[in-house]
Design an enzyme around this catalytic site. Structure first.
Site, short mmCIF file in Angstrom:
data_model
loop_
_atom_site.label_atom_id
_atom_site.label_comp_id
_atom_site.label_asym_id
_atom_site.label_seq_id
_atom_site.Cartn_x
_atom_site.Cartn_y
_atom_site.Cartn_z
N GLN A 41 0.79 -1.23 0.00
CA GLN A 41 0.00 0.00 0.00
C GLN A 41 0.82 1.28 0.00
OE1 GLN A 41 -2.55 -1.76 3.34
NE2 GLN A 41 -3.94 -0.34 2.37
N ARG A 99 4.49 0.71 12.89
CA ARG A 99 4.15 -0.62 12.40
C ARG A 99 4.20 -0.61 10.87
NH1 ARG A 99 -1.62 -3.17 11.32
NH2 ARG A 99 -0.81 -5.11 10.48
N HIS A 144 1.52 -8.91 5.03
CA HIS A 144 0.29 -8.12 4.96
C HIS A 144 -0.34 -8.32 3.57
CE1 HIS A 144 -1.68 -4.34 6.80
NE2 HIS A 144 -2.34 -4.51 5.67
N ASN A 188 -1.59 -10.31 8.59
CA ASN A 188 -2.58 -9.26 8.79
C ASN A 188 -3.96 -9.71 8.33
OD1 ASN A 188 -3.12 -6.33 9.48
ND2 ASN A 188 -3.96 -6.46 7.40
N GLU A 189 -4.93 -9.60 9.19
CA GLU A 189 -6.35 -9.78 8.86
C GLU A 189 -6.65 -10.95 7.94
OE1 GLU A 189 -8.20 -6.14 7.57
OE2 GLU A 189 -7.71 -5.10 9.42
N ASN A 327 -7.45 -4.97 14.99
CA ASN A 327 -7.73 -3.98 13.95
C ASN A 327 -9.23 -3.72 13.96
OD1 ASN A 327 -5.08 -4.51 13.30
ND2 ASN A 327 -5.45 -4.97 11.15
N TYR A 329 -12.47 -0.75 12.94
CA TYR A 329 -12.84 0.52 12.32
C TYR A 329 -14.27 0.95 12.61
CZ TYR A 329 -8.49 0.19 9.74
OH TYR A 329 -7.16 0.12 9.43
N GLU A 394 -4.68 -1.38 14.46
CA GLU A 394 -5.18 -0.50 13.39
C GLU A 394 -6.49 0.12 13.84
OE1 GLU A 394 -5.80 -2.04 9.39
OE2 GLU A 394 -3.81 -2.97 9.39
#
Ligand SMILES: *[C@@H]1O[C@H](CO)[C@@H](O)[C@H](O)[C@H]1NC(C)=O
Ligand SMILES: *[C@@H]1O[C@H](CO)[C@@H](O)[C@H](O)[C@H]1NC(C)=O
Ligand SMILES: *[C@@H]1O[C@H](CO)[C@@H](O)[C@H](O)[C@H]1NC(C)=O
Length: 506
Positions: A41, A99, A144, A188-189, A327, A329, A394
């Protein structure tokens, strides 16, 4: 001078929010703040320094129409070349840690270990060294989402051998970087990554039917994570003495007038619980096993599409986290799907989710600002998983790229007040908070249309200039005072952005 001004303002403006007699604005002693990015990213340099092709390099080329603005991360925020400037910004804003993730295909261009790319290793050592020199702790995500395309061509996470391939890679990461890195997350996730084996919303974008690929991916990812954890225990912990976990994405649940706690829990188990339950309790959540078996039967399968862990695997996976890497949101309200009353099964969970119209919108349709849901989630993790140590790895808010990102500041302030209450009033053990993201970057199928950064990146400029947003300045004050500040006056913020910019470019 300006710092003093804003502090005085905030004392006047904010009533000392008192919630059951606690100061819900001041962080507990020792609480740490960080910022996050990930390799694909933000790095760019997709074909430099002998890096191999990752599944994202392939996906953006093979399906540009899968991405809102048909963009890619070939250059992204150019952090591959600008990591020193990024470190300076992190330092100036006062964050304790950074991170970031390591690109698997930069370390192993062929996927396997016959070519360990020295330039790739050097690059991440350079980042870690510049961070440590500036008293910023490196927090490393080993992987990730961006595994080598060549491994995908051999099935990727639908092939159980991926567990061994991941382990070979993780071993190199521990060996090379572990002497300098004390916090690792393995993957990650998984739930978001594995969606790429069900739909075209993310790489590899394989349209496999009925969640079969999704569950298979998750199954193998959990094994890979557990093996990496045990490998760290067996071979590296004694000398490196770090902490290791996984990044688990979780949404909060909010109840409406129907007070449907059963649906709320089911929804939680089908997302957060897919990683949380195997690690903290053992095996997949009972409701998930039950429901996937039921719906599999309805779809004509002779057995469940959810693979089964042997008792040996259940106990091997259980306990493989030194902290809960959270993480999160947004939140939702969960209801039973009314079609099921008529014998129609639309999903494995049988849940439909809704939002309250009063929840603040972001630039992503599903991401609403719901601070109370975040507080509920922190308490749920405490109760369900026996009060683990939690690092929020996150949390953040996407807008349309405004420099004066007041909505983002409001989001942070309201979420963090909930976090402080969860710690001080409810006894949750949370000691770190990580912003997604340090920089505007490439947000998967949203491309560059939903920036999350507290620092703006000018994607139209070849040199990808960084410009701290209002939220960056707000954060600087929060960290300096260890206390949530009021959402400041716009003129004060703009003046301060200038001063941050000046010191940055000095
Ligand atoms: C890398 O890709 C860019 C396009 O993104 C291209 O212009 C450049 O020539 C490539 N470099 C190498 C070394 O292949
Ligand atoms: C993504 O997949 C859906 C089916 O799930 C399909 O209708 C759509 O055209 C695909 N989009 C792209 C850009 O390939
Ligand atoms: C969010 O957007 C929806 C649809 O555009 C709108 O109906 C709603 O009022 C908005 N919510 C808020 C809190 O502004």
């Amino acid at each position: 001078m300006k710092h003093t001004l804003i502090l005085v303002l905030s004392w006047i403006v904010i009533p000392h929010t008192s919630c059951d007699g606690i100061d819900s604005l001041t962080f507990p002693d020792g609480f740490l703040f960080g910022v996050a990015t990930s390799s694909y990213q933000t790095e760019g340099a997709w074909n430099e320094s002998d890096k191999g092709v990752s599944i994202f390099d392939s996906w953006v080329q093979s399906c540009p129409e899968c991405i809102a603005d048909r963009s890619h991360g070939n250059i992204a925020s150019d952090s591959y070349h600008k990591y020193e400037e990024d470190a300076m910004l992190i330092k100036q804003l006062g964050f304790n840690y950074y991170r970031f993730s390591i690109s698997w295909s930069r370390i192993l261009p062929n996927g396997l270990t016959n070519n360990v790319n020295k330039e790739g290793i050097r690059h991440y050592k350079d980042i870690i060294e510049v961070l440590l020199r500036n008293s910023i702790e490196p927090v490393v995500t080993i992987y990730h989402y961006d595994h080598p395309q060549v491994l995908e061509e051999m099935g990727g996470w639908t092939n159980e051998l991926m567990v061994e391939w991941y382990l070979d890679y993780a071993k190199i990461v521990f060996r090379e970087f572990g002497p300098m890195v004390k916090i690792f997350t393995t993957i990650n996730e998984p739930q978001e990554m594995c969606a790429g084996y069900n739909d075209n919303g993310t790489a590899p974008g394989k349209l496999l039917p009925n969640m079969v690929g999704y569950y298979l991916c998750l199954h193998n990812v959990l094994k890979a994570h557990a093996k990496a954890y045990h490998m760290y225990d067996d071979e590296f912990r004694a000398s490196q003495n770090g902490l290791i976990s996984i990044n688990n994405p979780c949404s909060g649940q909010v109840l409406d007038d129907s007070r449907d706690t059963i649906s709320a829990d089911t929804s939680f188990q089908f997302y957060c619980g897919m990683v949380g339950h195997p690690i903290y309790i053992g095996d997949y959540p009972p409701i998930v096993k039950e429901r996937v078996a039921l719906v599999s039967k309805y779809l004509g399968y002779h057995k469940s599409r959810l693979p089964t862990f042997s008792p040996k695997w259940i106990s091997y996976i259980k306990g493989t986290a030194d902290f809960f890497g959270l993480n999160s949101y947004t939140s939702e309200i969960a209801h039973p799907d009314p079609d099921e009353a008529r014998g129609i099964y639309n999903s494995d969970s049988g849940i439909i989710t809704t939002h309250k119209p009063t929840w603040h919108n972001s630039s992503i349709f599903w991401l609403k600002s719901v601070p109370e849901g975040f507080g509920n989630l922190l308490r749920k993790i405490k109760v369900d998983y026996n009060n683990p140590l939690v690092f929020v790895t996150e949390n953040g808010f996407p807008d349309y790229g405004e420099l004066n990102d007041i909505d983002r500041i409001n989001y942070f302030r309201s979420y963090l007040e909930e976090l402080i209450i969860a710690v001080k009033r409810d006894g949750c053990r949370i000691s770190r908070y990580t912003i997604w993201s340090l920089l505007d970057n490439w947000e998967f199928h949203f491309g560059y249309t939903t920036p999350f950064g507290i620092i703006k990146v000018d994607f139209n400029s070849p040199s990808r200039e960084r410009i701290p947003k209002s939220s960056a300045y707000w954060w600087k004050e929060v960290i300096r005072t260890h206390r949530l500040q009021d959402v400041p006056n716009i003129n004060v913020i703009l003046a301060n952005i200038e001063s941050v910019l000046k010191s940055h470019h000095r």
